[in-house]
Design a protein around this motif. Sequence first.
Motif, PDB file in Angstrom:
ATOM      1  N   MET A 199       0.593  -1.092  -0.112  1.00 35.88           N
ATOM      2  CA  MET A 199      -0.787   0.067   0.036  1.00 35.88           C
ATOM      3  C   MET A 199       0.969   1.134  -0.015  1.00 35.88           C
ATOM      4  O   MET A 199       0.401   2.126  -0.450  1.00 35.88           O
ATOM      5  CB  MET A 199      -0.885   0.180   1.111  1.00 35.88           C
ATOM      6  N   THR A 200       2.008   1.673   1.017  1.00 32.13           N
ATOM      7  CA  THR A 200       2.991   2.435   1.031  1.00 32.13           C
ATOM      8  C   THR A 200       3.261   2.397  -0.616  1.00 32.13           C
ATOM      9  O   THR A 200       3.322   4.095  -0.931  1.00 32.13           O
ATOM     10  CB  THR A 200       3.563   1.933   1.402  1.00 32.13           C
ATOM     11  N   ARG A 201       4.194   1.039  -1.411  1.00 29.26           N
ATOM     12  CA  ARG A 201       4.081   1.752  -2.837  1.00 29.26           C
ATOM     13  C   ARG A 201       3.094   1.558  -3.863  1.00 29.26           C
ATOM     14  O   ARG A 201       3.849   2.970  -4.537  1.00 29.26           O
ATOM     15  CB  ARG A 201       5.140   0.096  -3.199  1.00 29.26           C
ATOM     16  N   TRP A 202       2.303   1.826  -3.259  1.00 27.96           N
ATOM     17  CA  TRP A 202       0.683   2.655  -3.922  1.00 27.96           C
ATOM     18  C   TRP A 202       0.672   3.851  -4.155  1.00 27.96           C
ATOM     19  O   TRP A 202      -0.081   4.536  -4.451  1.00 27.96           O
ATOM     20  CB  TRP A 202      -0.459   1.647  -3.643  1.00 27.96           C
ATOM     21  N   GLY A 203       1.580   4.580  -2.531  1.00 27.64           N
ATOM     22  CA  GLY A 203       1.075   5.612  -3.056  1.00 27.64           C
ATOM     23  C   GLY A 203      -0.249   6.139  -1.469  1.00 27.64           C
ATOM     24  O   GLY A 203      -0.338   7.114  -1.201  1.00 27.64           O
ATOM     25  N   VAL A 204      -0.435   5.360  -0.843  1.00 27.08           N
ATOM     26  CA  VAL A 204      -1.384   5.006   0.219  1.00 27.08           C
ATOM     27  C   VAL A 204      -0.681   5.446   1.601  1.00 27.08           C
ATOM     28  O   VAL A 204      -0.262   3.785   2.012  1.00 27.08           O
ATOM     29  CB  VAL A 204      -2.318   3.888   0.488  1.00 27.08           C
ATOM     30  N   GLU A 205      -0.529   5.872   2.415  1.00 26.04           N
ATOM     31  CA  GLU A 205       0.517   6.014   3.862  1.00 26.04           C
ATOM     32  C   GLU A 205      -0.692   5.218   5.279  1.00 26.04           C
ATOM     33  O   GLU A 205      -2.016   4.868   4.344  1.00 26.04           O
ATOM     34  CB  GLU A 205       0.152   7.544   4.374  1.00 26.04           C
ATOM     35  N   LEU A 206       0.034   4.365   5.405  1.00 25.78           N
ATOM     36  CA  LEU A 206      -0.265   4.258   6.984  1.00 25.78           C
ATOM     37  C   LEU A 206      -1.034   4.473   7.728  1.00 25.78           C
ATOM     38  O   LEU A 206      -0.349   5.776   7.476  1.00 25.78           O
ATOM     39  CB  LEU A 206       0.877   2.817   7.482  1.00 25.78           C
ATOM     40  N   GLY A 207      -2.553   4.269   8.245  1.00 26.18           N
ATOM     41  CA  GLY A 207      -3.092   4.655   9.015  1.00 26.18           C
ATOM     42  C   GLY A 207      -4.052   5.352   8.791  1.00 26.18           C
ATOM     43  O   GLY A 207      -4.868   6.329   9.556  1.00 26.18           O
ATOM     44  N   VAL A 208      -3.936   6.076   7.480  1.00 27.42           N
ATOM     45  CA  VAL A 208      -4.913   6.757   6.570  1.00 27.42           C
ATOM     46  C   VAL A 208      -6.089   6.446   5.746  1.00 27.42           C
ATOM     47  O   VAL A 208      -6.407   4.874   5.725  1.00 27.42           O
ATOM     48  CB  VAL A 208      -4.047   7.258   5.299  1.00 27.42           C
ATOM     49  N   LYS A 209      -7.528   6.737   6.431  1.00 24.60           N
ATOM     50  CA  LYS A 209      -8.738   6.229   6.544  1.00 24.60           C
ATOM     51  C   LYS A 209      -8.733   5.479   5.021  1.00 24.60           C
ATOM     52  O   LYS A 209      -8.822   6.543   3.887  1.00 24.60           O
ATOM     53  CB  LYS A 209      -9.612   6.351   6.475  1.00 24.60           C
ATOM     54  N   THR A 210      -8.517   4.467   4.521  1.00 24.83           N
ATOM     55  CA  THR A 210      -8.579   3.910   3.470  1.00 24.83           C
ATOM     56  C   THR A 210      -9.388   2.200   3.139  1.00 24.83           C
ATOM     57  O   THR A 210      -9.844   1.476   3.989  1.00 24.83           O
ATOM     58  CB  THR A 210      -7.371   3.073   3.626  1.00 24.83           C
ATOM     59  N   LEU A 211     -10.536   3.253   2.087  1.00 24.23           N
ATOM     60  CA  LEU A 211     -11.885   1.570   1.620  1.00 24.23           C
ATOM     61  C   LEU A 211     -11.137   0.707   0.549  1.00 24.23           C
ATOM     62  O   LEU A 211     -10.491   1.332  -1.025  1.00 24.23           O
ATOM     63  CB  LEU A 211     -12.644   2.391   1.134  1.00 24.23           C
ATOM     64  N   ILE A 212     -10.652  -0.753   0.474  1.00 30.99           N
ATOM     65  CA  ILE A 212     -10.109  -1.706   0.026  1.00 30.99           C
ATOM     66  C   ILE A 212     -11.267  -2.171  -0.673  1.00 30.99           C
ATOM     67  O   ILE A 212     -12.612  -3.227  -0.485  1.00 30.99           O
ATOM     68  CB  ILE A 212      -9.713  -2.631   0.185  1.00 30.99           C
ATOM     69  N   ILE A 213     -11.451  -1.912  -2.364  1.00 29.85           N
ATOM     70  CA  ILE A 213     -12.689  -2.542  -3.109  1.00 29.85           C
ATOM     71  C   ILE A 213     -12.420  -2.992  -3.615  1.00 29.85           C
ATOM     72  O   ILE A 213     -11.489  -3.268  -4.684  1.00 29.85           O
ATOM     73  CB  ILE A 213     -13.781  -1.016  -3.724  1.00 29.85           C
ATOM     74  N   LEU A 214     -12.752  -4.511  -3.403  1.00 28.66           N
ATOM     75  CA  LEU A 214     -12.430  -5.802  -4.516  1.00 28.66           C
ATOM     76  C   LEU A 214     -13.723  -6.431  -4.869  1.00 28.66           C
ATOM     77  O   LEU A 214     -14.854  -6.739  -4.415  1.00 28.66           O
ATOM     78  CB  LEU A 214     -11.912  -7.118  -3.894  1.00 28.66           C
ATOM     79  N   GLU A 215     -13.201  -7.328  -6.282  1.00 31.44           N
ATOM     80  CA  GLU A 215     -14.971  -8.198  -6.289  1.00 31.44           C
ATOM     81  C   GLU A 215     -15.049  -8.834  -5.886  1.00 31.44           C
ATOM     82  O   GLU A 215     -16.050  -9.553  -5.062  1.00 31.44           O
ATOM     83  CB  GLU A 215     -14.622  -8.171  -8.229  1.00 31.44           C
ATOM     84  N   GLU A 216     -14.206  -9.435  -5.328  1.00 32.87           N
ATOM     85  CA  GLU A 216     -13.865 -10.316  -4.308  1.00 32.87           C
ATOM     86  C   GLU A 216     -12.833 -10.408  -3.453  1.00 32.87           C
ATOM     87  O   GLU A 216     -12.255 -10.661  -3.688  1.00 32.87           O
ATOM     88  CB  GLU A 216     -14.814 -12.342  -4.441  1.00 32.87           C
ATOM     89  N   PHE A 217     -13.287 -10.463  -1.877  1.00 31.93           N
ATOM     90  CA  PHE A 217     -11.499 -11.362  -0.903  1.00 31.93           C
ATOM     91  C   PHE A 217     -10.971 -12.579  -0.665  1.00 31.93           C
ATOM     92  O   PHE A 217     -12.260 -12.876   0.123  1.00 31.93           O
ATOM     93  CB  PHE A 217     -11.236  -9.680  -0.530  1.00 31.93           C
ATOM     94  N   PRO A 218     -10.481 -12.858  -1.162  1.00 32.20           N
ATOM     95  CA  PRO A 218     -10.027 -14.253  -0.462  1.00 32.20           C
ATOM     96  C   PRO A 218      -9.635 -14.490   0.758  1.00 32.20           C
ATOM     97  O   PRO A 218      -9.602 -13.350   1.194  1.00 32.20           O
ATOM     98  CB  PRO A 218      -8.502 -15.210  -1.183  1.00 32.20           C
ATOM     99  N   GLU A 219     -10.044 -15.260   1.730  1.00 34.00           N
ATOM    100  CA  GLU A 219      -9.424 -15.110   2.887  1.00 34.00           C
ATOM    101  C   GLU A 219      -7.922 -14.862   3.336  1.00 34.00           C
ATOM    102  O   GLU A 219      -7.823 -13.700   4.022  1.00 34.00           O
ATOM    103  CB  GLU A 219      -9.216 -16.707   3.324  1.00 34.00           C
ATOM    104  N   ASN A 220      -6.693 -14.674   1.986  1.00 35.64           N
ATOM    105  CA  ASN A 220      -5.862 -14.788   3.397  1.00 35.64           C
ATOM    106  C   ASN A 220      -5.792 -12.890   2.775  1.00 35.64           C
ATOM    107  O   ASN A 220      -5.023 -12.067   3.353  1.00 35.64           O
ATOM    108  CB  ASN A 220      -4.796 -15.021   1.948  1.00 35.64           C
ATOM    109  N   VAL A 221      -6.432 -12.254   1.672  1.00 39.61           N
ATOM    110  CA  VAL A 221      -6.564 -10.930   1.794  1.00 39.61           C
ATOM    111  C   VAL A 221      -7.183 -10.140   3.143  1.00 39.61           C
ATOM    112  O   VAL A 221      -6.525  -9.601   3.509  1.00 39.61           O
ATOM    113  CB  VAL A 221      -6.738 -10.455   0.127  1.00 39.61           C
ATOM    114  N   PHE A 222      -8.758 -11.222   2.974  1.00 40.67           N
ATOM    115  CA  PHE A 222      -8.748 -10.298   4.461  1.00 40.67           C
ATOM    116  C   PHE A 222      -7.752 -10.871   5.896  1.00 40.67           C
ATOM    117  O   PHE A 222      -7.944  -9.574   5.984  1.00 40.67           O
ATOM    118  CB  PHE A 222     -10.502 -11.671   4.410  1.00 40.67           C
TER     119      PHE A 222
END
Length: 210
Positions: A143-166
């Motif tokens: 996420m840091t490499r993508w440009g999203v700072e840690l601690g910032v309120k972030t919404l991750i939208i996926l078509e479906e999220f496997p257990e390992n991502v969750f």
Amino acid sequence: MVNCAVKNWQGETVGEATLELKVANPENAEHIVHRALVRQTTNSRQGTASTKTRSEVRGGGRKPWRQKGTGRARAGSSRSPLWRGGGVIFGPKPRDFNIKMNRKERRLALRTALASRGEDLFVVEPFAEQLPQPKTKELAQAMTRWGVELGVKTLIILEEFPENVFLSARNLPNVKLMRADSLNIYDILAAQKIVTTPSAIEKIQEVYGD
């Protein structure tokens, strides 16, 4: 229409994605989005707050003292709202807070809100295969490499999220996972950054693109 660069797991730009949604007219956009937001937050209220009036408080049936001759003010019950232990004047009672809004208006407001977040939208390639095992640290670094700072309120939208991502995302502070076909206007507006994938964008356009 919102154009976004697509980044891979390493944060490199590898393509471009377009989000095309029918949105409200500029003069009506703010009004309809506000109505939809108020509807969602208001409808989430339970409406179970309740207080007792003087007639519902236990006791107080006997007149505290006689009407005249004591020099004190007249009193007919010890459960008057003026007394300690008495009832409550105009206190809350159970009620229904639900606000109605047409389905077409709700969907229009959702599309308008999502399109307005173009500057905060990050599109990345599907990354479930990059996490063969749940690793919160690896997802945080990505996420840091993508440009999203840690601690910032972030919404991750996926078509479906496997257990390992969750499992990798659930311990990250201020990060929320959401399916592309189950969006709501509050989370879209409350998030400071939104991360999604090309497949999730296609799903959003399929579900909400009318």
